[in-house]
Write an enzyme that holds these catalytic residues in place. Sequence first.
Site, PDB file in Angstrom:
ATOM      1  N   LYS A   1       1.028   4.038  -2.848  1.00 23.13           N
ATOM      2  CA  LYS A   1       0.487   5.515  -2.577  1.00 23.13           C
ATOM      3  C   LYS A   1       1.810   6.450  -3.012  1.00 23.13           C
ATOM      4  CE  LYS A   1      -3.812   4.789  -1.664  1.00 23.13           C
ATOM      5  NZ  LYS A   1      -4.843   5.216  -2.471  1.00 23.13           N
TER       6      LYS A   1
ATOM      7  N   TYR B   1       0.926  -1.104  -0.109  1.00 21.78           N
ATOM      8  CA  TYR B   1       0.234  -0.036   0.078  1.00 21.78           C
ATOM      9  C   TYR B   1       0.826   1.119   0.000  1.00 21.78           C
ATOM     10  CZ  TYR B   1      -3.911   3.202   1.677  1.00 21.78           C
ATOM     11  OH  TYR B   1      -4.795   3.906   1.885  1.00 21.78           O
TER      12      TYR B   1
HETATM   13  P1  NAD Z   1     -13.487   2.090   0.892  1.00 21.47           P
HETATM   14  O1  NAD Z   1     -13.017   0.666   0.964  1.00 21.47           O
HETATM   15  O2  NAD Z   1     -14.596   2.476   1.775  1.00 21.47           O
HETATM   16  O3  NAD Z   1     -14.072   2.453  -0.710  1.00 21.47           O
HETATM   17  C1  NAD Z   1     -13.045   2.253  -1.678  1.00 21.47           C
HETATM   18  C2  NAD Z   1     -14.039   2.313  -3.041  1.00 21.47           C
HETATM   19  O4  NAD Z   1     -13.207   1.836  -4.030  1.00 21.47           O
HETATM   20  C3  NAD Z   1     -15.116   1.278  -2.801  1.00 21.47           C
HETATM   21  O5  NAD Z   1     -16.413   1.754  -3.711  1.00 21.47           O
HETATM   22  C4  NAD Z   1     -14.857   0.036  -4.044  1.00 21.47           C
HETATM   23  O6  NAD Z   1     -15.587  -0.633  -4.452  1.00 21.47           O
HETATM   24  C5  NAD Z   1     -13.881   0.845  -4.976  1.00 21.47           C
HETATM   25  N1  NAD Z   1     -12.738   0.100  -5.585  1.00 21.47           N
HETATM   26  C6  NAD Z   1     -11.743  -0.405  -5.109  1.00 21.47           C
HETATM   27  N2  NAD Z   1     -11.058  -1.075  -6.081  1.00 21.47           N
HETATM   28  C7  NAD Z   1     -11.975  -0.948  -7.198  1.00 21.47           C
HETATM   29  C8  NAD Z   1     -11.557  -1.375  -8.480  1.00 21.47           C
HETATM   30  N3  NAD Z   1     -10.480  -1.957  -9.014  1.00 21.47           N
HETATM   31  N4  NAD Z   1     -12.444  -0.741  -9.446  1.00 21.47           N
HETATM   32  C9  NAD Z   1     -13.579   0.052  -9.169  1.00 21.47           C
HETATM   33  N5  NAD Z   1     -13.667   0.435  -7.913  1.00 21.47           N
HETATM   34  C10 NAD Z   1     -13.044  -0.036  -7.007  1.00 21.47           C
HETATM   35  O7  NAD Z   1     -12.248   2.837   0.933  1.00 21.47           O
HETATM   36  P2  NAD Z   1     -11.982   4.616   1.495  1.00 21.47           P
HETATM   37  O8  NAD Z   1     -11.582   4.465   3.069  1.00 21.47           O
HETATM   38  O9  NAD Z   1     -13.338   5.273   1.369  1.00 21.47           O
HETATM   39  O10 NAD Z   1     -10.796   5.079   0.915  1.00 21.47           O
HETATM   40  C11 NAD Z   1     -10.975   5.747  -0.262  1.00 21.47           C
HETATM   41  C12 NAD Z   1      -9.617   6.073  -0.826  1.00 21.47           C
HETATM   42  O11 NAD Z   1      -8.940   6.791   0.103  1.00 21.47           O
HETATM   43  C13 NAD Z   1      -8.416   4.811  -0.926  1.00 21.47           C
HETATM   44  O12 NAD Z   1      -7.876   5.115  -2.119  1.00 21.47           O
HETATM   45  C14 NAD Z   1      -7.924   4.710   0.136  1.00 21.47           C
HETATM   46  O13 NAD Z   1      -6.498   4.124  -0.043  1.00 21.47           O
HETATM   47  C15 NAD Z   1      -7.671   6.240   0.553  1.00 21.47           C
HETATM   48  N6  NAD Z   1      -7.254   6.509   2.028  1.00 21.47           N
HETATM   49  C16 NAD Z   1      -8.178   6.105   2.621  1.00 21.47           C
HETATM   50  C17 NAD Z   1      -8.011   6.690   4.238  1.00 21.47           C
HETATM   51  C18 NAD Z   1      -8.712   6.236   5.145  1.00 21.47           C
HETATM   52  O14 NAD Z   1      -8.391   5.999   6.544  1.00 21.47           O
HETATM   53  N7  NAD Z   1      -9.944   5.587   4.927  1.00 21.47           N
HETATM   54  C19 NAD Z   1      -6.726   7.109   4.606  1.00 21.47           C
HETATM   55  C20 NAD Z   1      -5.950   7.440   3.456  1.00 21.47           C
HETATM   56  C21 NAD Z   1      -6.147   7.143   2.173  1.00 21.47           C
END
Ligand code: NAD
Length: 261
Positions: free
Chosen positions: A172, A168
């Site tokens: 990133k 990851y």
């Molecule tokens: P989540 O798992 O709730 O949502 C992720 C979404 O991406 C889902 O709708 C899933 O269906 C979609 N997805 C994943 N792979 C896919 C693919 N191959 N094709 C189409 N859709 C796909 O995650 P989140 O917590 O809302 O995170 C969203 C983004 O923010 C991610 O990139 C994550 O790495 C980043 N992020 C999250 C956090 C956190 O604390 N939640 C922190 C830093 C970064």
Amino acid sequence: MDRAICPPLILVTMLLKDKVTIITGATRGIGKAIAVRFAQEGSHIAFCGRSRGEQMTAVENELQALGVKAKGYVADVSNLESCQQFVAQVLEDFGHLDCLINNAGITDDAAIKRMTEAQWDNVLNNDLKSVFFMTKSVQPAMWKQGFGSIVNISSVVGIGGNLNQANYAAAKAGIIGFTKTAVKEMGARNIRINVVAPGFIMTEMTGEIPEQMKQYWQTRIPLRRPGTPNEVANACLYYASELGSYNTGDVMHLCGGMEDA
Ligand code: NAD
């Protein structure tokens, strides 16, 4: 004040009125919050998820109730052909596109000594290759029209690393290097690309983290709380709209002042 350099502030009620925004992975979590926030600002929304289920229909309905055009598409952003078909369909349905938010992402954690090649590839394909594929897919339309804004969602883990997340962190961090290069290639066509690197945000993804781990993370956050998906959405709104018209190549740390981030 030099008016040529600093034009007068124009007060608008909606920051994205009649824009078209593509958001990857907006069936829940941060992507969904971005979709709702952008729709509140008047943007039409084309979003994707891996399957068409109740969640996708519910998001469509919620967005349409805000008075914008909204459509969910089934697309796998780890596959180039799927990305190209998704963008072509959006252009056919919406007529043009203004913004892309590369939000979709997954985790598949393990210590390096236990991480399999499949786990490495899974995360790199979904979190990094996807950003390349979607950017490549929207570039021709943005290039032709001479404008566009792309926001890539990275993570503080890509800046400071994190236990059991080498795949990851690499993905990133890769998003940041990719963005810095894309900025140089596309800036002359008025295409702006920025990175938002969230810290600990409360979503379904982080909901799976054990309680002990959450407490450990929270002791490292000076603001003493996790962020909300809406706070990430506001950062994306800044970059996607004219508020961020002179920003490109930024990496915004959105983490409540988290150490090492
Ligand atoms: P989540 O798992 O709730 O949502 C992720 C979404 O991406 C889902 O709708 C899933 O269906 C979609 N997805 C994943 N792979 C896919 C693919 N191959 N094709 C189409 N859709 C796909 O995650 P989140 O917590 O809302 O995170 C969203 C983004 O923010 C991610 O990139 C994550 O790495 C980043 N992020 C999250 C956090 C956190 O604390 N939640 C922190 C830093 C970064």
